[in-house]
Design a protein around this motif. Structure first.
Motif, PDB file in Angstrom:
ATOM      1  N   GLU A  93      31.605  40.383  43.701  1.00 43.52           N
ATOM      2  CA  GLU A  93      32.313  41.647  43.773  1.00 43.52           C
ATOM      3  C   GLU A  93      32.676  41.961  45.214  1.00 43.52           C
ATOM      4  O   GLU A  93      31.941  41.613  46.132  1.00 43.52           O
ATOM      5  CB  GLU A  93      31.459  42.786  43.225  1.00 43.52           C
TER       6      GLU A  93
ATOM      7  N   LYS B  31      35.502  45.628  42.696  1.00 38.95           N
ATOM      8  CA  LYS B  31      36.343  44.840  41.804  1.00 38.95           C
ATOM      9  C   LYS B  31      35.932  43.374  41.935  1.00 38.95           C
ATOM     10  O   LYS B  31      35.301  42.982  42.918  1.00 38.95           O
ATOM     11  CB  LYS B  31      37.823  45.029  42.129  1.00 38.95           C
ATOM     12  N   PRO B  32      36.238  42.540  40.930  1.00 35.52           N
ATOM     13  CA  PRO B  32      35.851  41.130  40.990  1.00 35.52           C
ATOM     14  C   PRO B  32      36.548  40.423  42.158  1.00 35.52           C
ATOM     15  O   PRO B  32      37.692  40.719  42.484  1.00 35.52           O
ATOM     16  CB  PRO B  32      36.324  40.548  39.662  1.00 35.52           C
ATOM     17  N   CYS B  33      35.858  39.495  42.753  1.00 29.41           N
ATOM     18  CA  CYS B  33      36.393  38.728  43.875  1.00 29.41           C
ATOM     19  C   CYS B  33      37.521  37.821  43.368  1.00 29.41           C
ATOM     20  O   CYS B  33      37.324  37.078  42.409  1.00 29.41           O
ATOM     21  CB  CYS B  33      35.280  37.893  44.497  1.00 29.41           C
ATOM     22  N   PRO B  34      38.716  37.862  43.989  1.00 25.70           N
ATOM     23  CA  PRO B  34      39.816  37.023  43.521  1.00 25.70           C
ATOM     24  C   PRO B  34      39.621  35.537  43.834  1.00 25.70           C
ATOM     25  O   PRO B  34      40.174  34.688  43.141  1.00 25.70           O
ATOM     26  CB  PRO B  34      41.037  37.574  44.262  1.00 25.70           C
ATOM     27  N   THR B  35      38.818  35.207  44.821  1.00 27.20           N
ATOM     28  CA  THR B  35      38.597  33.812  45.195  1.00 27.20           C
ATOM     29  C   THR B  35      37.760  33.083  44.167  1.00 27.20           C
ATOM     30  O   THR B  35      38.083  31.970  43.753  1.00 27.20           O
ATOM     31  CB  THR B  35      37.914  33.729  46.574  1.00 27.20           C
ATOM     32  N   CYS B  36      36.671  33.711  43.720  1.00 26.92           N
ATOM     33  CA  CYS B  36      35.752  33.049  42.794  1.00 26.92           C
ATOM     34  C   CYS B  36      35.838  33.615  41.374  1.00 26.92           C
ATOM     35  O   CYS B  36      35.082  33.203  40.504  1.00 26.92           O
ATOM     36  CB  CYS B  36      34.320  33.159  43.299  1.00 26.92           C
ATOM     37  N   ASN B  37      36.730  34.567  41.131  1.00 25.80           N
ATOM     38  CA  ASN B  37      36.901  35.219  39.825  1.00 25.80           C
ATOM     39  C   ASN B  37      35.616  35.885  39.334  1.00 25.80           C
ATOM     40  O   ASN B  37      35.332  35.899  38.144  1.00 25.80           O
ATOM     41  CB  ASN B  37      37.415  34.228  38.788  1.00 25.80           C
ATOM     42  N   GLY B  38      34.810  36.387  40.253  1.00 29.60           N
ATOM     43  CA  GLY B  38      33.608  37.133  39.892  1.00 29.60           C
ATOM     44  C   GLY B  38      32.376  36.294  39.622  1.00 29.60           C
ATOM     45  O   GLY B  38      31.345  36.825  39.246  1.00 29.60           O
ATOM     46  N   THR B  39      32.435  34.979  39.803  1.00 30.33           N
ATOM     47  CA  THR B  39      31.268  34.143  39.532  1.00 30.33           C
ATOM     48  C   THR B  39      30.351  34.016  40.731  1.00 30.33           C
ATOM     49  O   THR B  39      29.164  33.761  40.571  1.00 30.33           O
ATOM     50  CB  THR B  39      31.688  32.727  39.099  1.00 30.33           C
TER      51      THR B  39
ATOM     52  N   CYS C  82      30.632  31.600  47.365  1.00 33.19           N
ATOM     53  CA  CYS C  82      31.936  32.083  47.800  1.00 33.19           C
ATOM     54  C   CYS C  82      31.765  32.808  49.130  1.00 33.19           C
ATOM     55  O   CYS C  82      30.890  33.666  49.275  1.00 33.19           O
ATOM     56  CB  CYS C  82      32.501  33.023  46.740  1.00 33.19           C
TER      57      CYS C  82
END
Length: 56
Positions: free
Chosen positions: A51, A12-20, A43
């Motif tokens: 991810e 799932k996308p990383c919540p800290t960097c919002n997947g960037t 990140c």
């Protein structure tokens, strides 16, 4: 016989960097610690991949 297909791990996308994969930090200078801009870096939650493994 065809080779067996392997299932990809669920991510799932990383919540800290919002997947960037990058995060921005404010740069402070001087004795009064004035904010002069922002600096980007990787990140640390996902190590730049964007991810993280999904919790099942």
């Amino acid at each position: 016989m065809a080779p067996r297909k392997t299932a990809k791990p669920k991510v799932k996308p990383c919540p800290t960097c919002n997947g960037t994969g990058e995060v921005s930090r404010t740069v402070l200078v001087g004795r009064k610690r004035r904010a002069v801009g922002q600096q980007t870096g990787i990140c640390l939650g996902c190590l730049g991949a964007g991810e993280i493994p999904a919790d099942d």
